[in-house]
Design a protein around this motif. Structure first.
Motif, PDB file in Angstrom:
ATOM      1  N   UNK A 124      12.410 172.879  11.038  1.00 14.05           N
ATOM      2  CA  UNK A 124      13.531 173.831  11.006  1.00 14.05           C
ATOM      3  C   UNK A 124      14.353 173.599   9.734  1.00 14.05           C
ATOM      4  N   UNK A 125      14.692 172.321   9.476  1.00 17.95           N
ATOM      5  CA  UNK A 125      15.520 172.023   8.297  1.00 17.95           C
ATOM      6  C   UNK A 125      14.765 172.398   7.020  1.00 17.95           C
ATOM      7  N   UNK A 126      13.470 172.057   6.970  1.00 19.11           N
ATOM      8  CA  UNK A 126      12.674 172.354   5.780  1.00 19.11           C
ATOM      9  C   UNK A 126      12.579 173.850   5.527  1.00 19.11           C
ATOM     10  N   UNK A 127      12.382 174.634   6.614  1.00 17.04           N
ATOM     11  CA  UNK A 127      12.293 176.089   6.462  1.00 17.04           C
ATOM     12  C   UNK A 127      13.596 176.653   5.914  1.00 17.04           C
ATOM     13  N   UNK A 128      14.714 176.239   6.533  1.00 17.98           N
ATOM     14  CA  UNK A 128      16.010 176.759   6.090  1.00 17.98           C
ATOM     15  C   UNK A 128      16.288 176.380   4.644  1.00 17.98           C
ATOM     16  N   UNK A 129      16.014 175.090   4.308  1.00 20.65           N
ATOM     17  CA  UNK A 129      16.364 174.639   2.955  1.00 20.65           C
ATOM     18  C   UNK A 129      15.499 175.322   1.913  1.00 20.65           C
ATOM     19  N   UNK A 130      14.198 175.438   2.193  1.00 20.87           N
ATOM     20  CA  UNK A 130      13.360 176.051   1.158  1.00 20.87           C
ATOM     21  C   UNK A 130      13.669 177.534   1.020  1.00 20.87           C
ATOM     22  N   UNK A 131      13.854 178.217   2.172  1.00 22.12           N
ATOM     23  CA  UNK A 131      14.093 179.657   2.077  1.00 22.12           C
ATOM     24  C   UNK A 131      15.424 179.956   1.401  1.00 22.12           C
ATOM     25  N   UNK A 132      16.495 179.289   1.863  1.00 20.68           N
ATOM     26  CA  UNK A 132      17.803 179.581   1.282  1.00 20.68           C
ATOM     27  C   UNK A 132      17.918 179.051  -0.144  1.00 20.68           C
ATOM     28  N   UNK A 152      20.483 166.831  -1.193  1.00 20.80           N
ATOM     29  CA  UNK A 152      20.473 166.106   0.083  1.00 20.80           C
ATOM     30  C   UNK A 152      21.615 166.472   1.041  1.00 20.80           C
ATOM     31  N   UNK A 153      22.865 166.684   0.557  1.00 21.56           N
ATOM     32  CA  UNK A 153      23.948 166.941   1.522  1.00 21.56           C
ATOM     33  C   UNK A 153      23.677 168.125   2.428  1.00 21.56           C
ATOM     34  N   UNK A 154      22.965 169.146   1.935  1.00 19.95           N
ATOM     35  CA  UNK A 154      22.750 170.337   2.756  1.00 19.95           C
ATOM     36  C   UNK A 154      21.981 169.982   4.024  1.00 19.95           C
ATOM     37  N   UNK A 155      21.094 168.962   3.931  1.00 20.76           N
ATOM     38  CA  UNK A 155      20.359 168.563   5.139  1.00 20.76           C
ATOM     39  C   UNK A 155      21.331 167.996   6.171  1.00 20.76           C
ATOM     40  N   UNK A 156      22.345 167.286   5.702  1.00 20.28           N
ATOM     41  CA  UNK A 156      23.382 166.785   6.623  1.00 20.28           C
ATOM     42  C   UNK A 156      24.083 167.942   7.314  1.00 20.28           C
ATOM     43  N   UNK A 157      24.453 168.974   6.527  1.00 22.77           N
ATOM     44  CA  UNK A 157      25.159 170.119   7.114  1.00 22.77           C
ATOM     45  C   UNK A 157      24.285 170.765   8.190  1.00 22.77           C
ATOM     46  N   UNK A 158      22.999 170.993   7.846  1.00 22.84           N
ATOM     47  CA  UNK A 158      22.123 171.677   8.805  1.00 22.84           C
ATOM     48  C   UNK A 158      21.927 170.807  10.048  1.00 22.84           C
ATOM     49  N   UNK A 159      21.695 169.502   9.834  1.00 26.51           N
ATOM     50  CA  UNK A 159      21.527 168.606  10.983  1.00 26.51           C
ATOM     51  C   UNK A 159      22.779 168.597  11.849  1.00 26.51           C
ATOM     52  N   UNK A 160      23.942 168.546  11.191  1.00 28.15           N
ATOM     53  CA  UNK A 160      25.201 168.530  11.940  1.00 28.15           C
ATOM     54  C   UNK A 160      25.352 169.782  12.784  1.00 28.15           C
ATOM     55  N   UNK A 163      20.437 185.596  -4.214  1.00 25.07           N
ATOM     56  CA  UNK A 163      20.958 184.499  -5.046  1.00 25.07           C
ATOM     57  C   UNK A 163      20.597 183.173  -4.380  1.00 25.07           C
ATOM     58  N   UNK A 164      19.644 182.381  -4.959  1.00 27.70           N
ATOM     59  CA  UNK A 164      19.270 181.115  -4.311  1.00 27.70           C
ATOM     60  C   UNK A 164      20.466 180.174  -4.235  1.00 27.70           C
ATOM     61  N   UNK A 165      20.580 179.489  -3.112  1.00 21.88           N
ATOM     62  CA  UNK A 165      21.708 178.597  -2.869  1.00 21.88           C
ATOM     63  C   UNK A 165      21.284 177.201  -3.340  1.00 21.88           C
ATOM     64  N   UNK A 166      21.708 176.841  -4.555  1.00 26.48           N
ATOM     65  CA  UNK A 166      21.253 175.577  -5.150  1.00 26.48           C
ATOM     66  C   UNK A 166      21.566 174.367  -4.296  1.00 26.48           C
ATOM     67  N   UNK A 167      22.696 174.442  -3.577  1.00 26.46           N
ATOM     68  CA  UNK A 167      23.106 173.314  -2.726  1.00 26.46           C
ATOM     69  C   UNK A 167      22.020 172.947  -1.724  1.00 26.46           C
TER      70      UNK A 167
END
Lengths: 266, 217
Positions: free
Chosen positions: B143-151, B180-188, B172-176
């Motif tokens: 789930x995290x990998x899909x969201x991060x790569x797509x966004x 690494x921090x974005x994975x924390x946000x998604x996990x949270x 507009x790709x979301x560089x964030x």
């Protein structure tokens, strides 16, 4: 059979707090684990070597693509890859009696006839032994040398760095550097693989007019044609590359070969 | 507890990442693209399943005083063997994952399941527990990998799905998302979502502020 098994049974029947059992289990687990790891490693080595060889070739091809006009020149010469020849490093002559395809560096380094041990003070590249022969890759057109690629390797910070140094026909100007294999720290030493850093190399000179090898990596701004900016935060990787190039371009490396080429041509 | 329970419960109810909060650091590192997340998931699931089985098989003969050393040795051997296989048959992937595969050894999830489950349970439930926890971990990673790569890139598995602004599209790709921090946000956010749906997972506070009323005798 039962008598044979009984000491083993006795061992496993011991209490888990028994000293013999504790030490015995530690040894047993260590032995079984190391056997499993060693067997897989040895059995899979041919496959891994084939992968690495393909990777090295791909990196050299990639380097050729970055050289302006090189592919056109190769098309004109009617070749699609560089010619491989073996060089005798001691006197700098081509070892034409040997087949380049059959040359095995690892085997040569194991063989005291085919390689020499390096004295500690002469071994700036940190490689301990040097084979007597080395492959070089060259591109020629109608007998004129256009490009020569020297394979070099040496100790980086925590891995052996293997690189290919492409030199132009004047035998002093660097056409390009390709890092073909390295395992230094990601984010620091491993940045030697980045195209931005490799782009600093073309046009640099390996030696001055007297023939002395001058190329080096420096901290902060490189000011002369012999200096290339080192990687900040990776001093030992940068020093490793300087030492490796100094060694391979010097008397123990391709020095005799390059000076013979300068005087006699191919 | 049925065998099926060992396999199913770690998926959501007792998920190793969202409930046990184990294996977080690898979940951050390998989820920038979906393909690395898939490979890491497969590798970790295999390691968990095998190590659970092997450790459970010899659990009666592991001296308690050196049990952690023995567990680590077994896990490390399995990981090295898998890494060697990857270098032989999945070379490109192993180059991208090499240090993370090595780090499976120190992934707290592996040692955690060995210590908490495989040391006390028979082989089949232990292997299933490893498989279940591996799948639970994989589910979150995917789930995290899909969201991060797509966004982050506008594509999935390296295939562009929407046109980015740079290519003349609208996305507009979301560089964030590639950091690494974005994975924390998604996990949270996922932990929050799971706990809203399953309030029994919410932990009681360990300490409570003392109020003036508590002090009154």
């Amino acid at each position: 059979m039962a008598e044979l098994l009984s000491p083993i049974r006795k061992f496993f029947a011991r209490s888990n707090d028994d000293l013999v059992k504790i030490i015995g289990m530690a040894v047993l687990v260590a032995l079984v684990s190391s056997a499993a790891v060693s067997i897989t490693s040895v059995m899979l080595k041919p496959y891994q070597e084939a992968n690495r060889a393909a990777e090295r070739q791909a990196r050299i091809d990639q380097m050729l693509d970055t050289l302006p006009g090189m592919r056109d020149l190769m098309m004109e010469s009617g070749v699609d890859t560089l010619e491989t020849r073996l060089v005798n490093l001691d006197d700098g002559s081509f070892a034409s009696s040997e087949d380049p395809a059959g040359f095995d560096l690892d085997a040569a380094l194991q063989d005291s006839e085919a390689s020499i041990a390096l004295q500690a003070d002469a071994d700036t590249a940190g490689i301990k032994r040097r084979a007597n022969l080395s492959p070089v890759y060259l591109l020629q057109k109608d007998g004129d040398l256009k490009l020569i690629v020297l394979p070099v390797y040496g100790a980086g910070y925590q891995s052996t760095i293997r690189a290919a140094l492409a030199i132009e026909a004047d035998l002093t100007t660097i056409a390009a550097l390709a890092i073909v294999e390295q395992g230094d720290t990601p984010g620091f030493g491993a940045r030697i693989e980045e195209p931005e850093w490799l782009a600093l190399w073309p046009g640099k000179k390996i030696a001055d007019e007297t023939g002395a090898v001058r190329i080096e990596l420096v901290r902060g701004g490189a000011s002369t044609p012999y200096e290339v900016d080192g990687i900040s935060g990776a001093t030992r990787t940068s020093n490793g590359i300087t030492n490796m190039l100094r060694f391979w371009l010097g008397d123990q490396g391709f020095g005799p070969f390059l000076s013979r080429l300068r005087q006699e041509g191919l | 507890m049925s065998l099926k329970h060992h396999l199913i419960s770690p998926l959501i109810g007792n998920n190793p990442i969202t409930l046990q909060i184990l294996g977080i650091c690898s979940a951050l590192a390998v989820t920038t693209t979906l393909s690395t997340a898939i490979t890491m998931s497969v590798a970790l699931t295999v390691v968990l399943c095998l190590s659970g089985g092997v450790i459970s098989l010899m659990r009666h003969h592991i001296p308690p005083s050196i049990r952690l050393i023995i567990q680590i040795t077994i896990v490390a051997s399995i990981v090295i063997v898998i890494d060697q296989f990857m270098q032989a048959f999945m070379f490109e992937m192993s180059k991208r994952l090499s240090i993370f595969v090595g780090l499976i050894v120190t992934n707290c999830l592996v040692l955690g399941r060995a210590e908490a489950f495989a040391m006390r349970n028979p082989v089949v439930p232990s292997a299933l527990d490893g498989l279940g926890n591996g799948l639970g971990y994989s589910l979150i990673l995917l789930i995290v990998g899909t969201l991060r790569e797509f966004l982050g890139t506008g594509g999935l598995l390296g295939v562009p799905l929407v046109k980015t602004v740079a290519e003349g599209g609208w996305f507009e790709p979301l560089g964030l998302m590639q950091l690494a921090p974005s994975a924390f946000f998604i996990l949270g956010l996922m932990v929050w979502l799971v706990r809203v749906l399953r309030p029994e997972q919410v932990e009681r506070p360990e300490f409570r502020l003392e109020t003036a009323e508590d002090r009154r005798p």
